[in-house]
Design a protein around this motif. Structure first.
Motif, PDB file in Angstrom:
ATOM      1  N   UNK A   1     131.533 -16.644  37.956  1.00  7.41           N
ATOM      2  CA  UNK A   1     132.670 -15.713  38.075  1.00  7.41           C
ATOM      3  C   UNK A   1     133.388 -15.591  36.743  1.00  7.41           C
ATOM      4  N   UNK A   2     133.818 -14.380  36.414  1.00  5.10           N
ATOM      5  CA  UNK A   2     134.583 -14.143  35.192  1.00  5.10           C
ATOM      6  C   UNK A   2     135.353 -12.834  35.314  1.00  5.10           C
TER       7      UNK A   2
ATOM      8  N   UNK B   1     140.033 -17.852  40.063  1.00  4.15           N
ATOM      9  CA  UNK B   1     141.019 -17.668  41.131  1.00  4.15           C
ATOM     10  C   UNK B   1     141.088 -16.238  41.634  1.00  4.15           C
ATOM     11  N   UNK B   2     140.730 -15.255  40.794  1.00  3.48           N
ATOM     12  CA  UNK B   2     140.849 -13.857  41.217  1.00  3.48           C
ATOM     13  C   UNK B   2     139.615 -13.395  41.989  1.00  3.48           C
ATOM     14  N   UNK B   3     138.414 -13.655  41.466  1.00  2.00           N
ATOM     15  CA  UNK B   3     137.204 -13.208  42.155  1.00  2.00           C
ATOM     16  C   UNK B   3     136.445 -14.347  42.842  1.00  2.00           C
ATOM     17  N   UNK B   4     136.760 -15.606  42.460  1.00  2.00           N
ATOM     18  CA  UNK B   4     136.171 -16.756  43.160  1.00  2.00           C
ATOM     19  C   UNK B   4     136.355 -16.688  44.677  1.00  2.00           C
ATOM     20  N   UNK B   5     137.568 -16.325  45.164  1.00  2.00           N
ATOM     21  CA  UNK B   5     137.748 -16.239  46.618  1.00  2.00           C
ATOM     22  C   UNK B   5     136.796 -15.248  47.293  1.00  2.00           C
ATOM     23  N   UNK B   6     136.467 -14.126  46.607  1.00  4.72           N
ATOM     24  CA  UNK B   6     135.551 -13.133  47.191  1.00  4.72           C
ATOM     25  C   UNK B   6     134.170 -13.749  47.419  1.00  4.72           C
TER      26      UNK B   6
END
Length: 302
Positions: free
Chosen positions: A227-228, A181-186
């Protein structure tokens, strides 16, 4: 979207007082010559007072009083706090500069989209790579080039990696929702405009909060993304590579978020003045939320 007349220097209020607000939003708003930084509201009044003093603006204890004093709001709040407040600001006729992810439920994200569309206000979701000059230009270029066959994305953050001293590690929503949710959108904010909307998706869990995604796109291309937020600091980094008829291309490095944020402010003002929605608006934010929910669900059942 209705065409809104905006004053020459629109007033923007900041909602939120955390490290992201203090390091990126507030300095970018204070430095932006095209807007008046109208004030700060936060859930912790003392933090709002401190941030307002540091930024040369005033703190508001009452959210509605700040909404009354501005033409647009910049939101730096956790997604599930952001969404209902953004909908409220839209209903008050305020343009929206939002953070990603827009929300972590489709219903909350849709409420923002509906409120913005009913009120005829502009919205921009700040996906950094869509606004940092180097990456924004690159995305546009690859979209125009087309003919892509495969995309590969890796965004390995070390927020929760061994020895991390990040100010963002204390963020409860990041701890709960992780890198998806934090870097997935990027990652999705680059793959979707270049390769087309996601037509199918598979996801699997890796170590800690790691997720591996496989995506099919409307153009016929497919992509993978890992992503992680828990990588060892030595392994941290972000890369996106496209392979196609034009060869192989890599996402270029980009400058800090504050410059990109200034460009997101410009994008919001342009959308508000012209009535032409920005491609990275609340509706796109809703789409990202839907895809992340699908990935989260698929990873749990694999």
């Amino acid at each position: 979207m209705a065409h809104h007349s905006l004053p020459d220097r629109p007033r923007i209020g900041l909602l939120g007082t955390g490290p992201w607000a203090a390091r990126t939003h507030a300095p970018a708003l204070a430095a932006h010559e095209g807007v008046e930084f109208a004030g700060v509201w936060g859930r912790r009044p003392e933090a709002a007072a401190e941030l307002a003093a540091a930024s040369g603006t005033r703190a508001y204890d009452d959210l509605d009083a700040l909404l009354d004093a501005c033409d647009a709001v910049a939101v730096a709040l956790p997604p599930d706090v952001q969404a209902p407040i953004a909908a409220r600001a839209a209903r008050a006729g305020r343009h929206l500069l939002l953070d990603k992810p827009l929300a972590t439920t489709a219903g909350a994200a849709r409420e923002v989209v509906d409120a913005a569309e009913e009120a005829g206000v502009a919205s921009v979701v700040f996906c950094t790579l869509r606004f940092a000059r180097q990456t924004a230009d690159w995305i546009e270029e690859q979209r125009a080039t087309g003919g892509w066959y495969l995309g590969e994305a890796r965004w390995l953050g070390s927020l929760y990696g061994p020895g991390s001293r990040s100010a963002y590690a204390a963020s409860p929503w990041r701890r709960e929702k992780g890198g998806l949710w934090d870097v997935g959108p990027h990652v999705l904010s680059v793959l979707v405009p270049v390769l087309g909307d996601v037509t199918w998706l598979r996801a699997a869990r890796g170590p800690d909060d790691t997720h591996h995604l496989v995506l099919g796109h409307a153009s016929g291309a497919s992509s993978t993304a890992t992503v992680t937020l828990s990588a060892p600091p030595e392994a941290a980094g972000a890369s996106i590579t496209l392979h196609g008829a034009a060869g192989r291309v890599d996402l270029p490095p980009w400058d800090g978020a504050a410059d990109a944020y200034g460009r997101a402010v410009d994008a919001l003002l342009a959308a508000a003045r012209t009535g032409t929605p920005h491609p990275c608006d609340a509706r796109f934010g809703l789409r990202l939320t839907e895809l992340l929910l699908q990935a989260e669900h698929d990873a749990k059942t694999t």
